[in-house]
Design an enzyme around this catalytic site. Structure first.
Site, PDB file in Angstrom:
ATOM      1  N   SER A 192       0.859  -1.188   0.000  1.00 11.09           N
ATOM      2  CA  SER A 192       0.000   0.000   0.000  1.00 11.09           C
ATOM      3  C   SER A 192       0.890   1.230   0.000  1.00 11.09           C
ATOM      4  CB  SER A 192      -0.882   0.009   1.259  1.00 11.09           C
ATOM      5  OG  SER A 192      -1.530   1.253   1.432  1.00 11.09           O
ATOM      6  N   TYR A 200      -2.436   0.234  10.843  1.00 15.84           N
ATOM      7  CA  TYR A 200      -2.342  -0.215   9.451  1.00 15.84           C
ATOM      8  C   TYR A 200      -1.020   0.193   8.815  1.00 15.84           C
ATOM      9  CZ  TYR A 200      -3.568  -0.886   4.535  1.00 15.84           C
ATOM     10  OH  TYR A 200      -3.598  -1.282   3.222  1.00 15.84           O
TER      11      TYR A 200
END
Length: 244
Positions: free
Chosen positions: A131, A144
């Protein structure tokens, strides 16, 4: 690509399902793994692949999964996700454990289990979907972003450790992709999840799948180390040009 065997984790929806379709269209036999076996079976029937139940947070599940796959040429580590948007001060430790187990240790378990088969193929490929959160920190996203940083470093470390072996490694780091990602992050709150994409044209799962297909179709001497892809409307994880 014909006769190659590909393995895709987190394949019951989103990027994983789209990637399985793309690789199958390129001639691979695709093993799809996820916890939602009913969805997997429908996908496997559609693409002529093989559905195998997989929980990447379980050693036993990963072992059963890997043992059922006789050979592997391509591994797409796609299983992962986010939970919550708490600050560090208010961090939910259960959410953190889930994110680290799924993104980091899940990638480790599956990669470790299938690595001998990827090496034995003579032209293995490991694609890890990380990501843009693997490059940036942002407020309320520490669980995250820390997990994605760790997952990415795990993958990048392998690039050096496998140097000289017949295995290529590609990290694909997407920005905003409209899938079930935000629905999971917000515990099924569809209205809140939809607001993440308000006023922008986000990426869709097929955009990432097409990139995986391109990577997998390169000749053995070509290694695309790292690919960062974002919508035109996104500069970084927290900065968008919204038309509202």
């Amino acid at each position: 690509m014909t006769s190659r065997i590909a393995v895709v984790t987190g394949a019951s929806s989103g990027i994983g399902a789209a990637t399985a379709r793309t690789l199958a269209a390129q001639g691979c036999h695709v093993y799809v793994g996820a916890r939602r076996l009913d969805r997997l079976k429908d996908l496997a029937d559609e693409i002529g692949g093989t559905a195998l139940e997989l929980d990447v947070t379980s050693d036993e599940s990963v072992t059963r999964f890997a043992d059922a796959i006789e050979a592997a040429d391509v591994l797409v580590n796609n299983a992962g996700g986010a939970k919550g948007m708490s600050t560090v001060a208010d961090a939910d430790l259960d959410d953190w454990r889930w994110m680290w187990e799924t993104n980091v240790l899940g990638t480790l378990r599956v990669t470790k289990a299938l690595l001998p088969k990827l090496i034995a193929s003579g032209d293995g490929l490991i694609v890890t979907i990380t990501s843009v959160a693997a490059f940036h920190a942002y407020d309320n996203g520490s669980g995250y972003t820390s997990a994605k940083h760790a997952q990415a470093v795990l993958h990048r470390t392998l690039r050096g450790e496998l140097l000289g072996q017949p295995v290529r490694l590609t990290e694909i780091a997407p920005g905003a992709v409209e899938t079930e990602f935000s629905l999971v992050r917000f515990d099924g709150d569809a209205e809140r999840a939809a607001k993440v994409y308000d006023g922008i044209d986000p990426l869709v799962a097929a955009d990432i799948a097409e990139i995986v297909g391109f990577v997998a179709s390169r000749p053995p001497h070509v290694n695309l180390d790292q690919i960062i892809v974002k919508p035109r409307d996104q500069a970084d994880p927290g900065r968008f040009a919204r038309r509202v």
